[in-house]
Design a protein around this motif. Structure first.
Motif, mmCIF file in Angstrom:
data_model
loop_
_atom_site.group_PDB
_atom_site.id
_atom_site.type_symbol
_atom_site.label_atom_id
_atom_site.label_comp_id
_atom_site.label_asym_id
_atom_site.label_seq_id
_atom_site.Cartn_x
_atom_site.Cartn_y
_atom_site.Cartn_z
ATOM 1 N N PRO A 61 0.831 -1.225 0.000
ATOM 2 C CA PRO A 61 0.000 0.000 0.000
ATOM 3 C C PRO A 61 0.853 1.258 0.000
ATOM 4 O O PRO A 61 1.961 1.276 0.552
ATOM 5 N N SER A 62 0.298 2.295 -0.570
ATOM 6 C CA SER A 62 1.068 3.539 -0.718
ATOM 7 C C SER A 62 1.341 4.238 0.606
ATOM 8 O O SER A 62 2.135 5.188 0.642
ATOM 9 N N ARG A 63 0.737 3.793 1.682
ATOM 10 C CA ARG A 63 1.038 4.389 2.982
ATOM 11 C C ARG A 63 2.443 3.987 3.455
ATOM 12 O O ARG A 63 2.947 4.523 4.438
#
Lengths: 116, 117
Positions: A61-63
């Motif tokens: 995930p881009s987090r």
């Protein structure tokens, strides 16, 4: 310092915080890795940097945002994490040659992350 | 698909005895590498031993040896003369032959070894 070091060793953060994990290798390697280790699951490869270029991103995930400013340092920037992101995050390094070879990876002690 | 299987979630062994930790792997490739790592409670993964698929001799490193049976696709770790400090999680891993330039490793779920005095 010798081997692979990671800081911090423990981190507790809220879901709205921004923090960074740091990894440094003193082995003269040119490839670095981020793994996630959750309870009762195999190690999951997250990112691979080879010669400072990201060569693998396992649908993370881009987090989670990695950064590799040079062959000795690797960061994992964290923002708006979820409780299920709580895990041990391990950094590793190895030699790497484009043409061939299988090389063992040397790991750091990990950062125990808890997201509240 | 490439896969590593460790069927023993936990093992006990008496101090000074030998113990075998099982590992089987699945791959259709001819060239691959097998690794064993130790992870004490501190968290660090410590590289123990490596076996290449074309190596004719079983790998040995001090008290560690790898019982490599290629036809059975097994790569069991043998620890001789167990010590209390050997108590840890042990992971078998395979270098993903299709990992290309990434030297990617596939790990098993691990075996927790407890050495009893």
């Amino acid at each position: 310092e010798t081997g692979v070091t990671q800081t911090p060793r423990h981190l507790v953060m809220g879901m709205t915080n921004k923090k960074s994990l740091k990894c440094e290798q003193h082995l003269g390697h040119n490839a670095m890795y981020w793994y996630k280790q959750s309870a009762k699951k195999p190690l999951e490869l997250m990112f691979v940097y080879s010669l400072e270029e990201r060569v693998e991103n396992n649908s993370v995930p881009s987090r989670f945002s990695p950064e590799c400013p040079n062959s000795s340092h690797l960061f994992l920037h964290l923002h708006t994490l979820q409780p299920e992101d709580s895990a041990l995050y391990l950094c590793a390094s190895s030699h790497f040659f484009k043409t061939s070879g299988i090389y063992e990876q040397y790991f750091g002690p990990g950062t125990r992350l808890t997201v509240t | 698909a490439q896969k590593i299987t460790q069927t023993q979630p936990g093992m006990f062994v008496q101090e000074k005895e030998a113990v075998t930790l099982d590992c089987t792997y699945d791959t259709s490739d001819q060239s691959y590498g097998l690794f064993w790592y130790k992870q004490p409670s501190s968290g660090e993964m410590i590289f123990l031993i490596y076996q290449g698929s074309y190596d004719e001799q079983n790998a040995t490193e001090g008290r560690y040896s790898l019982n490599f049976q290629k036809a059975r696709k097994s790569a069991n770790l043998v620890i001789s003369a167990s010590q209390l400090g050997d108590s840890a999680m042990y992971f078998c891993a395979m270098r993903d032959p299709r990992g290309g330039a990434t030297n990617k490793l596939i790990f098993g779920t691990g075996t927790l070894l407890a050495v009893q005095p």
